[in-house]
Enzyme design. Structure first.
Site, PDB file in Angstrom:
ATOM      1  N   HIS A 198       0.834  -1.207   0.000  1.00  0.00           N
ATOM      2  CA  HIS A 198       0.000   0.000   0.000  1.00  0.00           C
ATOM      3  C   HIS A 198       0.872   1.263   0.000  1.00  0.00           C
ATOM      4  O   HIS A 198       0.385   2.389   0.038  1.00  0.00           O
ATOM      5  CB  HIS A 198      -0.902  -0.043   1.253  1.00  0.00           C
ATOM      6  CG  HIS A 198      -2.033   0.925   1.250  1.00  0.00           C
ATOM      7  ND1 HIS A 198      -2.059   2.031   2.067  1.00  0.00           N
ATOM      8  CD2 HIS A 198      -3.170   0.958   0.538  1.00  0.00           C
ATOM      9  CE1 HIS A 198      -3.180   2.705   1.847  1.00  0.00           C
ATOM     10  NE2 HIS A 198      -3.874   2.081   0.930  1.00  0.00           N
ATOM     11  N   LYS A 200       3.341   4.309  -1.158  1.00  0.00           N
ATOM     12  CA  LYS A 200       3.424   5.215  -2.309  1.00  0.00           C
ATOM     13  C   LYS A 200       4.738   5.966  -2.154  1.00  0.00           C
ATOM     14  O   LYS A 200       4.844   6.923  -1.397  1.00  0.00           O
ATOM     15  CB  LYS A 200       2.251   6.202  -2.338  1.00  0.00           C
ATOM     16  CG  LYS A 200       0.863   5.533  -2.288  1.00  0.00           C
ATOM     17  CD  LYS A 200       0.246   5.616  -0.925  1.00  0.00           C
ATOM     18  CE  LYS A 200      -1.145   5.031  -0.814  1.00  0.00           C
ATOM     19  NZ  LYS A 200      -1.473   3.794  -1.432  1.00  0.00           N
ATOM     20  N   ASP A 205      17.530   8.564  -8.114  1.00  0.00           N
ATOM     21  CA  ASP A 205      18.998   8.637  -8.007  1.00  0.00           C
ATOM     22  C   ASP A 205      19.504   8.412  -6.576  1.00  0.00           C
ATOM     23  O   ASP A 205      20.588   8.903  -6.216  1.00  0.00           O
ATOM     24  CB  ASP A 205      19.526  10.003  -8.498  1.00  0.00           C
ATOM     25  CG  ASP A 205      19.316  10.206  -9.990  1.00  0.00           C
ATOM     26  OD1 ASP A 205      18.856   9.253 -10.659  1.00  0.00           O
ATOM     27  OD2 ASP A 205      19.603  11.312 -10.483  1.00  0.00           O
ATOM     28  N   HIS A 415      -7.780  11.883   1.261  1.00  0.00           N
ATOM     29  CA  HIS A 415      -7.016  10.640   1.349  1.00  0.00           C
ATOM     30  C   HIS A 415      -5.772  10.825   2.239  1.00  0.00           C
ATOM     31  O   HIS A 415      -4.930   9.937   2.332  1.00  0.00           O
ATOM     32  CB  HIS A 415      -6.605  10.281  -0.102  1.00  0.00           C
ATOM     33  CG  HIS A 415      -6.201   8.883  -0.338  1.00  0.00           C
ATOM     34  ND1 HIS A 415      -4.968   8.560  -0.860  1.00  0.00           N
ATOM     35  CD2 HIS A 415      -6.839   7.713  -0.154  1.00  0.00           C
ATOM     36  CE1 HIS A 415      -4.879   7.253  -0.996  1.00  0.00           C
ATOM     37  NE2 HIS A 415      -5.990   6.708  -0.573  1.00  0.00           N
TER      38      HIS A 415
HETATM   39  C1  NAG Z   1      -8.339   2.977   3.460  1.00  0.00           C
HETATM   40  O1  NAG Z   1      -7.763   3.672   2.395  1.00  0.00           O
HETATM   41  C2  NAG Z   1      -7.993   3.146   1.119  1.00  0.00           C
HETATM   42  C3  NAG Z   1      -7.291   3.993   0.157  1.00  0.00           C
HETATM   43  O2  NAG Z   1      -5.967   4.223   0.542  1.00  0.00           O
HETATM   44  C4  NAG Z   1      -9.465   3.008   0.872  1.00  0.00           C
HETATM   45  O3  NAG Z   1      -9.758   2.596  -0.433  1.00  0.00           O
HETATM   46  C5  NAG Z   1     -10.048   2.056   1.912  1.00  0.00           C
HETATM   47  O4  NAG Z   1     -11.389   1.819   1.713  1.00  0.00           O
HETATM   48  C6  NAG Z   1      -9.790   2.645   3.265  1.00  0.00           C
HETATM   49  N1  NAG Z   1     -10.416   1.976   4.380  1.00  0.00           N
HETATM   50  C7  NAG Z   1     -10.062   0.850   4.953  1.00  0.00           C
HETATM   51  C8  NAG Z   1     -10.819   0.433   6.168  1.00  0.00           C
HETATM   52  O5  NAG Z   1      -9.163   0.152   4.548  1.00  0.00           O
HETATM   53  C1  NAG Z   2      23.354  13.354 -12.674  1.00  0.00           C
HETATM   54  O1  NAG Z   2      23.225  14.736 -12.365  1.00  0.00           O
HETATM   55  C2  NAG Z   2      24.057  15.152 -11.305  1.00  0.00           C
HETATM   56  C3  NAG Z   2      23.757  16.628 -11.059  1.00  0.00           C
HETATM   57  O2  NAG Z   2      22.395  16.813 -10.817  1.00  0.00           O
HETATM   58  C4  NAG Z   2      25.499  14.933 -11.662  1.00  0.00           C
HETATM   59  O3  NAG Z   2      26.324  15.312 -10.585  1.00  0.00           O
HETATM   60  C5  NAG Z   2      25.739  13.472 -12.003  1.00  0.00           C
HETATM   61  O4  NAG Z   2      27.035  13.271 -12.441  1.00  0.00           O
HETATM   62  C6  NAG Z   2      24.779  13.015 -13.063  1.00  0.00           C
HETATM   63  N1  NAG Z   2      24.907  11.574 -13.235  1.00  0.00           N
HETATM   64  C7  NAG Z   2      24.861  10.984 -14.430  1.00  0.00           C
HETATM   65  C8  NAG Z   2      24.947   9.491 -14.430  1.00  0.00           C
HETATM   66  O5  NAG Z   2      24.711  11.618 -15.452  1.00  0.00           O
END
Ligand code: NAG
Ligand code: NAG
Ligand code: NAG
Ligand code: NAG
Ligand code: NAG
Ligand code: NAG
Length: 479
Positions: A198, A200, A205, A415
């Site tokens: 459940h 999220k 990186d 939610h």
């Molecule tokens: C809890 O949350 C979910 C969504 O995250 C919802 O669909 C669900 O019915 C909720 N209630 C229970 C008792 O799990």
């Molecule tokens: C990804 O971006 C960072 C900067 O945001 C840089 O330092 C790094 O070298 C980059 N890595 C690759 C695999 O390109």
């Protein structure tokens, strides 16, 4: 804060090793009593005076007092048509946060998810407000070699809950078939006899992350009210969350995988409620942080159970506990028979009765809500009449819907899953009923102010969000 006093309370060692060795035993006791009562005074005063020396002391006693940079902000989805008064607190949208993460990533993206309905047609309903969801989906799809020629731009891994006939997860099938992502499914019936993934969580990186209530669902961007955190340039905390994802990946990528009796060293964490990580937030202030995980069998050594993170946050509150969750039941809801599960309920009752902590709970109401929940909520609120120190207030948050919005299946609901106290911000992915702590996989993030009543903090932002919602026209008294 109480950490500062522990050495004095627990052992004579500090005193025995006191520089003045000629001090007589009686004097030692007198000193101990003096220190103890001074400490208690400070403690009872809520450290209203001299919070600094206490904090510095507690920092001295840490094994690891390293500060790690982390840029954290709260992010929200506010459903279209839900309007607050002007000047209400406003935060970055979940849509913007996910776009930001996609902009930042140049090497890996790991997503821990429940189900996938990012496109309007996945829900059998092509609504114009599905567009942001489809944009995110298309950006993920564009990672596939067929679109850019050659190999995928970044390595995308998706761990999802086992698809079912009601939620077939077409999106991830498509992403996989275009080579845009590797996808594994976790079947909790195999591991625990029931339950779902459940969580999220996005990890980019190993340096940036999103954690919160938003599912991989177009409605989570425009039609459902969501709350989460976006962390940027936050490698240590992100790497710690990555260990939880690593466990999901292990379970999903081996058909025979079972939950090990003890997770190996690779999954172990050094950061928990006893020893949080110290974050240097936005280069402005420090906070203590740790990630918690549910259910307990998924927790590697050192990991605080999600339930314990919640109980600890409630138990450490001195003034107030404000809770905003979709569903609240002191029950195991999905068991074979009805089972009472009072862990959180007891903590709320003792906070209110024994410590006079003021409790406010903002629980959701939508067309699918079960009316029986009202009885459990009312029994809590009823305690307010029992004694003048006891104060538990409960409201239901109702997301409004016009005729068009009413036709959207499973849309238009609050939610959110978080809690804010006078010391702690807790951001989670679980409803508050027993199931979410016994067999459903979820993650919580606890952020604690190092200076009490700090105004420039995530905790304070969360408090403002709660107040905004609590005072809004969408919050209704229990009837
Ligand atoms: C809890 O949350 C979910 C969504 O995250 C919802 O669909 C669900 O019915 C909720 N209630 C229970 C008792 O799990
Ligand atoms: C990804 O971006 C960072 C900067 O945001 C840089 O330092 C790094 O070298 C980059 N890595 C690759 C695999 O390109
Ligand atoms: C926090 O602020 C409130 C209201 O201003 C005050 O009553 C309380 O004593 C403060 N708590 C601490 C721990 O400083
Ligand atoms: C929604 O749109 C898609 C693509 O445009 C189309 O294939 C599908 O049939 C539509 N579904 C509904 C229920 O209108
Ligand atoms: C932190 O992130 C926010 C939101 O993206 C941004 O506005 C701010 O400039 C960042 N702060 C630092 C110190 O990087
Ligand atoms: C909003 O709600 C909080 C309690 O959550 C209360 O303390 C505050 O005074 C309220 N603010 C307004 C403007 O009504």
């Amino acid at each position: 804060m109480y950490k500062a006093g522990e050495p004095l309370l627990n052992h004579d060692d500090d005193v025995e090793n006191a520089p003045d060795r000629n001090m007589q035993r009686g004097n030692v006791h007198a000193l101990q009593m003096f220190l103890l009562s001074t400490f208690l005074l400070l403690f009872l005063a809520g450290s209203a005076f001299h919070p600094k020396p206490l904090m510095l002391r507690s920092a001295e006693h840490r094994r690891d007092d390293q500060h790690y940079d982390c840029n954290i902000s709260l992010v929200e989805s506010i459903p279209i048509g839900l309007n607050y008064t002007p000047n209400s607190p406003k935060f970055m949208s979940t849509f913007e946060a996910w776009q930001r993460l996609l902009d930042l990533g140049n090497s890996t993206l790991d997503i821990g998810s429940f189900y996938w309905t990012m496109r309007g047609e996945d829900t059998g309903f092509n609504h114009s407000s599905a567009e942001p969801g489809e944009q995110i989906f298309n950006r993920l799809l564009a990672n596939g070699p067929d679109f850019i020629g050659g190999s995928p731009k970044i390595k995308i891994r998706i761990a999802q809950s086992e698809p079912s006939s009601v939620s077939p997860n077409l999106d991830t099938k498509i992403l996989e078939s275009y080579g845009a992502a590797k996808v594994v499914s976790l079947d909790f019936r195999k591991y625990l006899g029931g339950g779902i993934l459940h969580t999220k969580l996005w990890i980019v990186d190993n340096k940036h992350f999103y954690l919160g209530s938003a599912n991989m669902d177009w409605r989570a961007l425009t039609q459902v009210k969501e709350l989460g955190v976006l962390a940027q340039n936050c490698p240590q905390l992100t790497s710690d969350l990555a260990k939880i994802f690593k466990a999901y990946w292990y379970l999903g990528s081996n058909a025979d995988a079972r939950i090990p009796s003890s997770w190996s060293f690779d999954y172990k964490t050094d950061y928990n409620k006893e020893q949080p990580m110290i974050l240097n937030v936005n280069k402005e202030y420090t906070m203590q942080a740790f990630a918690s995980s549910a259910p307990p069998p998924l927790s590697a050594p050192g990991r605080t159970h999600d339930l314990d993170a919640i109980l600890n946050s409630i138990n450490s509150a001195l003034e107030f506990v404000h809770i905003s969750v979709m569903d609240y039941y002191p029950l195991i809801v999905f068991g074979q028979k009805l089972q009472f599960w009072p862990a959180i309920d007891n903590a709320i009752r003792s906070a209110a009765i024994e410590r006079g902590v003021h409790v406010k709970m903002l629980i959701s109401w939508w067309q699918h809500s079960d009316a029986s929940m009202d009885h459990y909520l009312r029994s809590l609120q009823d305690l307010t009449m029992s004694n003048r120190h006891v104060n538990i207030e409960i409201r239901r948050f109702i997301v409004p819907a016009d005729e068009d919005q009413k036709r959207i299946p499973y849309g238009r609901v609050n939610h959110n899953k978080y809690m804010v106290t006078d010391r702690v911000a807790y951001i989670g992915t679980s409803n508050w009923s027993g199931d979410y702590f016994t067999d459903t996989a979820g993650i919580g993030l606890v952020l604690k102010d190092t200076v009490p009543n700090m105004t420039a903090s995530i905790r304070n932002d969360l408090q403002n969000i709660f107040d905004r919602d609590w005072n809004s026209t969408y919050a209704h008294a229990l009837t």
